[in-house]
Design a protein around this motif. Sequence first.
Motif, mmCIF file in Angstrom:
data_model
loop_
_atom_site.group_PDB
_atom_site.id
_atom_site.type_symbol
_atom_site.label_atom_id
_atom_site.label_comp_id
_atom_site.label_asym_id
_atom_site.label_seq_id
_atom_site.Cartn_x
_atom_site.Cartn_y
_atom_site.Cartn_z
ATOM 1 N N PRO A 1 2.096 -4.733 -3.326
ATOM 2 C CA PRO A 1 3.505 -4.317 -3.192
ATOM 3 C C PRO A 1 3.607 -2.886 -2.664
ATOM 4 N N ARG A 2 4.677 -2.612 -1.914
ATOM 5 C CA ARG A 2 4.849 -1.272 -1.316
ATOM 6 C C ARG A 2 5.214 -0.257 -2.395
ATOM 7 N N GLN A 3 4.670 0.966 -2.243
ATOM 8 C CA GLN A 3 4.977 2.058 -3.167
ATOM 9 C C GLN A 3 5.807 3.087 -2.403
ATOM 10 N N GLN A 4 6.042 4.239 -3.033
ATOM 11 C CA GLN A 4 6.796 5.296 -2.331
ATOM 12 C C GLN A 4 5.871 6.206 -1.521
ATOM 13 N N ASP B 1 2.234 5.927 1.340
ATOM 14 C CA ASP B 1 1.375 5.045 2.134
ATOM 15 C C ASP B 1 0.110 4.695 1.345
ATOM 16 N N ILE B 2 -0.292 3.418 1.401
ATOM 17 C CA ILE B 2 -1.548 3.007 0.750
ATOM 18 C C ILE B 2 -2.530 2.613 1.850
ATOM 19 N N ALA B 3 -3.679 3.291 1.870
ATOM 20 C CA ALA B 3 -4.707 2.949 2.858
ATOM 21 C C ALA B 3 -5.641 1.916 2.255
ATOM 22 N N ILE B 4 -5.799 0.765 2.945
ATOM 23 C CA ILE B 4 -6.745 -0.276 2.506
ATOM 24 C C ILE B 4 -7.906 -0.248 3.494
ATOM 25 N N GLN B 5 -9.098 0.013 3.000
ATOM 26 C CA GLN B 5 -10.239 0.146 3.903
ATOM 27 C C GLN B 5 -11.392 -0.753 3.456
ATOM 28 N N GLU C 1 -6.215 -1.137 7.077
ATOM 29 C CA GLU C 1 -4.800 -1.495 7.198
ATOM 30 C C GLU C 1 -4.025 -0.525 6.302
ATOM 31 N N THR C 2 -2.730 -0.348 6.599
ATOM 32 C CA THR C 2 -1.922 0.562 5.778
ATOM 33 C C THR C 2 -0.689 -0.170 5.267
ATOM 34 N N VAL C 3 -0.442 -0.028 3.953
ATOM 35 C CA VAL C 3 0.812 -0.541 3.382
ATOM 36 C C VAL C 3 1.807 0.615 3.474
ATOM 37 N N LYS C 4 2.832 0.446 4.314
ATOM 38 C CA LYS C 4 3.765 1.542 4.579
ATOM 39 C C LYS C 4 4.608 1.877 3.340
ATOM 40 N N ALA C 5 4.999 3.138 3.250
ATOM 41 C CA ALA C 5 5.772 3.585 2.088
ATOM 42 C C ALA C 5 7.203 3.043 2.150
ATOM 43 N N VAL C 6 7.794 2.866 0.975
ATOM 44 C CA VAL C 6 9.215 2.536 0.893
ATOM 45 C C VAL C 6 9.943 3.870 0.957
#
Length: 595
Positions: free
Chosen positions: A520-523, A525-529, A540-545
């Motif tokens: 789930p998106r957070q406030q 950016d989450i980097a997935i490596q 891949e990056t989960v973009k911030a809300v």
Amino acid sequence: MENIRNFCIIAHIDHGKSTLADRMLQQTNTITDREMQNQVLDDMDLEREKGITIKSHAIQMEYDFEGTPYQFNLIDTPGHVDFSYEVSRAIASCEGALLVVDATQGIQAQTISNLYLAVNHDLDIIPIINKIDMDAAMVDDVKDQIVDLLGCKRDEIICVSARTGFGVDLVLESIITRIKPPSGDSNAPLQALVFDSVFNSFRGIIAYFRVFNGTLKSGDKVKFFNTGKTYYAEEIGYMKMKLMPKQEIKAGEVGYIISGMKNAVDVKVGDTLTNFENPCKTSIAGFEDVKPMVFAGIYPVDNDAYEDLRASMEKLQLNDASLTFEPESSLALGFGFRCGFLGLLHMEIVQERLFREFNMDVITTVPNVSFKVYTTKKEIIDVHNPSGLPAATLIDYIDEPIIQAQVITKSEYLGQVMKLCIDKRGILKSQIFLTSDRVELTFTMPLSDIVIDFYDKLKSISRGYASFDYFLNGYQRADLVKLDILLNGEMVDALSSLIHRDYAYNFGRKMCEKLQELIPRQQFDIAIQAAIGAKIIARETVKAVRKDVTAKCYGGDISRKRKLLEKQKKGKRRMRQVGNVEVPQEAFLAILKLD
């Protein structure tokens, strides 16, 4: 002993083995019509639903033939490749085997591998074609297949319909005329083979055995040859529909022993039972410790349920001695167990039984196999878990387990099946056409590549026609790497895997893409490596809300908005440093289903 017959039934899954056993029990009046139900020997709900025998069973029948009473001991065997050691011990306890082949499907891989076991133990084999009343039955074709395989005459093959009971009396007659009676000396020192054990919550372990030499009397002090444990035979007897106590059991007979044993690990399938005062000189050949082939972590969904899970696993192990487990902990999943299974079906059954019998909801990590790691210090380490791998600088090379796989398929699916096996790093060893439209392929391939989804894919590309069987065939050197998944620079150990270098990039990229969908998106950016050592191979990056902090500023000076945005930027930076990312449960399950 002239009037005793010990036999087992060899068949592929769903070829009618349990149904044939039902009819035989009815015809010998071992079971009344009131007690009768389908698959009467399969007493687990799972066995009935899946249509497979998981636990082997034994039962004694009485049959009068031409005025002479005979004693039949049917030693039922599990049908799946995962339980092949139990099958081999059951076969070693018999003098004969009924080879049951489905008239609509013909001979399958499982049938052949279990038949070879029976031939190696010099068993008398009675070929039987079942389901001849079906519209799709190909009786003549299947007869040709059996004649090719066994080299028997066509008129020696018995045609039956286990569902209706047609031909079952011929089977019972053939057991008497075509299977040799047991041999052995009742006066020699006791020598009995333990072929199965079950746990009863009131009586402890009940061990099933076949006596080869000597006599076992109630009250004797007995010893297990390989484990060295000693017990008193508190109760011995025969297995009918219920246990029938007896004072003594002689050579050639099959029975059970209850002696207050509490621990399933003490009673090993394949062990030799002998008298403590007058032991036999040698044990019965073929005993080995059952080694797990596939390893996976099992964790409770709720961390507070860890102790309940431990209690459930211990109870389950009493009924299933081939399940091994040891505690382990994971940063992502908390406390759990690293479990060893005989194969994927065994793993599925354990998971299902934990849920049904103990109401335990569990998460299972990606299954993997046991590797041998040779270090630069000339040590050999067995690694069951990617987190147990030493540092890359300390590894000299890694050996992985290799299997010999036998696939029998219709020739129209030959190309797709070969492509699937070669994609899994398989090497074709032989290709034999059993008939004009059935082919047997022999491959050597790494066990780690068939662990996750090979069987499902094989069934789907062959529309269910291909059958598969394998056995371990040593180790060979492999170019394996440890693939780590990092979230915001933090390693998630439960998602780590040992994988061949050629597959690492594709697998890492797919994992990152899948996690991007599921986290789930957070406030921030989450980097997935995905990383091999220090080298990042996919990201891949989960973009911030975005929270609109300037929404309340309408009109006025731009510096007011800028001030708020600067404040938000600082908060974001701090949040990225301290914020932690929860990996949802679906992510672990999705990784298992990654193609």
